[in-house]
Design an enzyme around this catalytic site. Structure first.
Site, PDB file in Angstrom:
ATOM      1  N   ASP A   1     -20.419 -44.150 -15.948  1.00  0.00           N
ATOM      2  CA  ASP A   1     -19.905 -42.874 -16.854  1.00  0.00           C
ATOM      3  C   ASP A   1     -19.752 -43.502 -18.250  1.00  0.00           C
ATOM      4  O   ASP A   1     -19.652 -42.741 -19.225  1.00  0.00           O
ATOM      5  CB  ASP A   1     -18.625 -42.346 -16.416  1.00  0.00           C
ATOM      6  CG  ASP A   1     -18.843 -41.578 -15.313  1.00  0.00           C
ATOM      7  OD1 ASP A   1     -19.741 -40.957 -14.876  1.00  0.00           O
ATOM      8  OD2 ASP A   1     -17.785 -41.663 -14.327  1.00  0.00           O
TER       9      ASP A   1
HETATM   10  C1  GLC Z   1     -15.419 -44.148 -11.747  1.00  0.00           C
HETATM   11  C2  GLC Z   1     -16.017 -42.842 -11.348  1.00  0.00           C
HETATM   12  C3  GLC Z   1     -17.408 -42.796 -10.918  1.00  0.00           C
HETATM   13  C4  GLC Z   1     -18.206 -43.845 -11.651  1.00  0.00           C
HETATM   14  C5  GLC Z   1     -17.539 -45.194 -12.039  1.00  0.00           C
HETATM   15  C6  GLC Z   1     -18.314 -45.768 -13.070  1.00  0.00           C
HETATM   16  O1  GLC Z   1     -14.945 -44.712 -10.610  1.00  0.00           O
HETATM   17  O2  GLC Z   1     -15.249 -42.219 -10.422  1.00  0.00           O
HETATM   18  O3  GLC Z   1     -17.956 -41.802 -10.611  1.00  0.00           O
HETATM   19  O4  GLC Z   1     -19.395 -43.945 -11.078  1.00  0.00           O
HETATM   20  O5  GLC Z   1     -16.217 -44.919 -12.589  1.00  0.00           O
HETATM   21  O6  GLC Z   1     -18.537 -45.465 -14.347  1.00  0.00           O
END
Ligand code: GLC
Length: 793
Positions: free
Chosen positions: A483
């Site tokens: 993200d």
């Molecule tokens: C958090 C989010 C997940 C994402 C991860 C990496 O765990 O819940 O959806 O893939 O971060 O950014």
């Protein structure tokens, strides 16, 4: 420093020093009524949604942390001495406390001033309440008179509005005590159901009444926080407990609490059960159900029965698999805590923990789809239901809500990976169950009439095919699995190399499904799209020793040796393998590079070196402190994929080495901080001075993946459409292992021998004494089957 240990059978975690470096929590719930409970009695309670149906408050960012909770105060009516049955909130006599977290229950034990106490917290399977069964024994040798006071602080509805609009919100709270029922009732005559913090005034009231009751007659009660706690005090020293004066007044205003004081006498050696319970009654049924609700669970037999049911439900959940490996620590996780955490994350939907306060976000599409793999084995109906929920978050063009609330509300972002996770959930479900009929079952779209699941899957293919950019890789948008790679290429846009691998892997799964289902019609097209992604990655993304992570603006290579920071990322090494890229030499090299450049004491890092300069054309990752979260921490979720990839390469020693390093109870708790019985989202890496500290425990994709990867890939026992596959990839030092697994109605007792000390490669398999060809156990109608596997020649 040691704060606790597993019980001998590994099924409980026993905390012996209550002053843990962070609250160590557990979950008690029945799928509708949920509560968290820490080793110090802190935690929240909610009905269905921690945002919309919050029953009790939890003060976020509070000092001291972890308040309020489910507290029981004792006041010795003769000496005036006061304590709580968990160490906090009163905070006396640390050494005499023990808190036991088990599957679906928590028990707090103490021995204070000759009163031995044990509070069992659990939620019955069929009743929407939490029970605090408080057992008090007088060990002092003299008669004792005690005031026992249960205490909760109510939120009553929308947790975020309660937080940001408390000054107005408190004008809608009502609480009263009904003497004949010995119960206190509380509700709010106003309710907001939007997901945001908002000023919008909806014309409705909270749809529940909360109740709080106890099985012994009430001496006094309180409904207002200010009257209970008193000015300039806290839960540590509430005025009402100290003075023994609860006002016993109802209220229609203010910070609403429930405090129930019951006075008891205990003869020397006598034991008594005082049972507090708190729950909800839907408003329309309040009058007809309140008596039943208040009077239920007052006797020991009904409580024992309900508790036995909870234990039986968990026993049955765990009964589908069982392992006996040479690694005792791994056995504890594989037979209990890994599947437990995976199931909890699935049921809670990742929204409520000590880190996620249940006010900010709904169900993540990708998170939810991944969580499904935690329960296909144990609860086919729930998995099916969740797949339906996911399907309903999709548009006809294959785009999906990034996160959603299940009531039609949700948010579109521009993450390139979300829709493809749907394929993972569906294929894992069908592999496990053989239920190809799912493909024809219909679910609505966000913007269209119902269509069969197969059509939803093909909509995802349409999305994948059309969401591509210059190099034939997915348009990155506002992120992929990561993200925080949210501005790759700035506004001009970038391309996700991991996305290309991920699309290929998911489309490959879909091709396999279409063929197994005897519906090969669309397979050639899906295969062609898959091949284009594989080819694009192979052609453009090899960096010499590993695969790059992304293309930014003007073909800038991210995750490349040309970069100063973020030279190498974990996901494009592991997923190159998982996506089935053809060049084995490259795959081995990429995985070796990952080991060499990402390894640290606490596990493999998500990327390295961590970013030390803000780069607006990469995004949030570069704004984050180094060594934490996505900026170079040991992110445990993708570490599971690294294990899977090592197994796919047949390298059992490497896979197991990662697995062991990541086991949560390996690091000193003063360094690790988070619970040692569950995985955390990340562990601070050696790029930060706080290395070794774990955070965001419980609610992480690590839960489902570690469970499945360790079982499916290290032990190598995994479902396929044709039958159960046996392909262990274990450390060469293991002489073998035993495992049990239920698959399509048969319980397989599997015994693996490794006489030659190999890491992988099945030599022979015999099923019920008969040798079979290949590594897939044919589907059987026998209830049980014995399987002997010999690795090596
Ligand atoms: C958090 C989010 C997940 C994402 C991860 C990496 O765990 O819940 O959806 O893939 O971060 O950014």
């Amino acid at each position: 420093m040691n704060y606790g240990r597993f019980s001998d059978d590994g099924r409980e975690y026993i905390i012996t020093n209550a002053a843990t470096p962070a609250p160590w929590i557990n979950y008690i719930y029945n799928g509708r009524y949920f509560a968290t409970i820490s080793n110090n009695g802190g935690g929240i309670s909610y009905y269905k949604s921690p945002l919309h149906g919050r029953i009790t408050r939890y003060r976020i960012n509070d000092v001291p942390p972890d308040r309020p909770g489910k507290y029981i105060y004792i006041r010795d009516l003769d000496s005036g001495s006061i304590w709580s049955l968990t160490w906090q909130p009163v905070g006396r006599r640390v050494e005499a406390y023990r808190v036991i977290h088990g599957f679906g229950y928590t028990r707090a034990e103490a021995d204070v001033e000759g009163i031995a106490s044990s509070v069992l917290y659990f939620v019955p399977a069929d009743d929407d309440r939490e029970i605090w069964r408080t057992r008090l024994t007088n060990t002092s040798g003299r008669p004792r008179r005690l005031a026992v006071t249960g205490y909760v602080e109510f939120a009553l509805g929308h947790a975020l509005v309660d937080l940001i609009n408390q000054c107005d919100d408190q004008h809608f709270n009502r609480a009263h005590f009904e003497k004949d029922l010995n119960a206190l009732f509380a509700t709010k005559t106003y309710w907001v159901t939007e997901t945001r913090g908002t000023q919008h005034q909806e014309n409705k009231e909270w749809d529940q009444w909360a109740f709080f009751t106890v099985n012994t007659p009430i001496a006094a009660y309180e409904t207002v926080r200010e009257r209970f706690i008193g000015p300039y005090r806290s839960e540590t020293n509430p005025l009402a407990v100290e003075s023994g004066q609860l006002s016993s007044r109802d209220t229609d205003f203010g910070n609403t609490v429930g405090a129930l004081q019951t006075d008891i006498e205990l003869a020397p050696g006598q034991t008594r059960d005082i049972v507090f319970s708190m729950g909800v009654i839907p408003k329309p049924e309040f009058e007809s159900r309140k008596r039943g609700a208040a009077l239920a669970f007052r006797d020991s037999a009904s409580i024992e029965g309900a508790f036995a049911q909870v234990r039986e439900n968990w026993r049955s959940f765990f009964s589908r698999t069982r392992v006996e490996t040479p690694d005792a620590q791994a056995n504890i996780f594989l037979n209990g805590w890994s599947p437990y955490q995976a199931k909890v994350a699935f049921d809670v939907g990742r929204v409520a923990s000590f880190y996620y306060w249940g006010i900010g976000r709904g169900f993540g599409f990708r998170d939810t789809a991944q969580d499904v793999i935690a329960i296909t084995l144990s609860d086919r109906a729930k998995a099916r239901e969740r797949i339906g929920l996911l399907a309903r978050q999709m548009q006809k063009d294959g785009r999906v809500y990034h996160h959603f609330y299940g009531d039609g509300q949700g948010e579109f972002t521009k993450h390139c990976d979300d829709p493809l996770w749907f394929i993972l959930a569906v294929t894992e479900y069908i592999k496990e169950t053989g239920d190809f009929g799912l493909l024809d079952e219909k679910e609505t779209y966000l913007d269209a009439e119902p269509g069969p699941i197969l059509e939803h899957l093909l909509a995802v293919v349409h999305f994948a095919r059309t969401n591509t950019a210059r190099h034939g890789l997915p348009i990155f948008g506002r992120g992929d699995w990561n993200d925080t790679l949210d501005y790759i290429g700035g506004e001009e846009g970038g391309e996700s190399v991991w996305g290309g691998m991920f699309y290929a892997a998911m489309l490959d799964r879909l091709v396999e499904l279409l063929e197994a289902a005897g519906r090969p019609g669309s397979a050639p097209e899906v295969r062609a799209v898959r091949d284009r992604f594989r080819a694009a990655v192979e052609e453009h993304c090899w960096d010499g020793e590993w695969y790059i992570r992304a293309f930014g603006e003007n073909d800038r290579r991210i995750g490349s040796r040309e970069n100063t920071y973020g030279k190498i990322f974990i996901n494009t090494q592991s997923w190159a393998v998982i996506a089935g890229l053809p060049d084995r030499a490259r795959l081995v090299r990429a995985m070796d590079s990952a080991r060499r450049l990402l390894g640290c004491t606490y596990g493999p890092k998500i990327c390295a070196p961590a970013f030390r300069e803000i780069d607006p054309k990469i995004g949030l990752i570069t704004r984050c402190v180094r060594g934490k979260k996505e900026n170079g921490a040991v992110f445990c979720h993708p570490a599971a994929w690294l294990i899977q990839a090592e197994c796919l390469l047949g390298r059992g020693d490497a896979a197991y080495d990662y697995y062991r390093t990541l086991l949560p109870d390996r690091v000193d708790s003063d360094i690790f901080v988070a619970e040692p019985y569950v995985y955390s989202q990340y562990i601070t890496s050696d790029e930060h001075e706080g290395a070794g500290r774990a955070s965001h425990s419980w609610q992480t994709g690590t839960a489902a993946w570690m469970y499945r990867v360790s079982f499916d890939y290290i032990l190598g026992i995994r479902p396929t459409y044709a039958g159960l596959l046996i392909d262990p990839v274990i450390p060469s030092s293991w002489p073998g292992f035993k495992a049990e697994r239920v698959f399509r109605g048969t319980r397989y007792f599997i015994e693996v021998e490794n006489p030659d000390g190999v890491e992988s490669g099945v030599g022979s398999i015999a099923v019920d004494g008969h040798p079979i060809e290949g590594s897939i156990l044919p589907i059987s109608d026998a209830p049980e089957s014995g399987v002997r596997v010999r690795l090596g020649r």
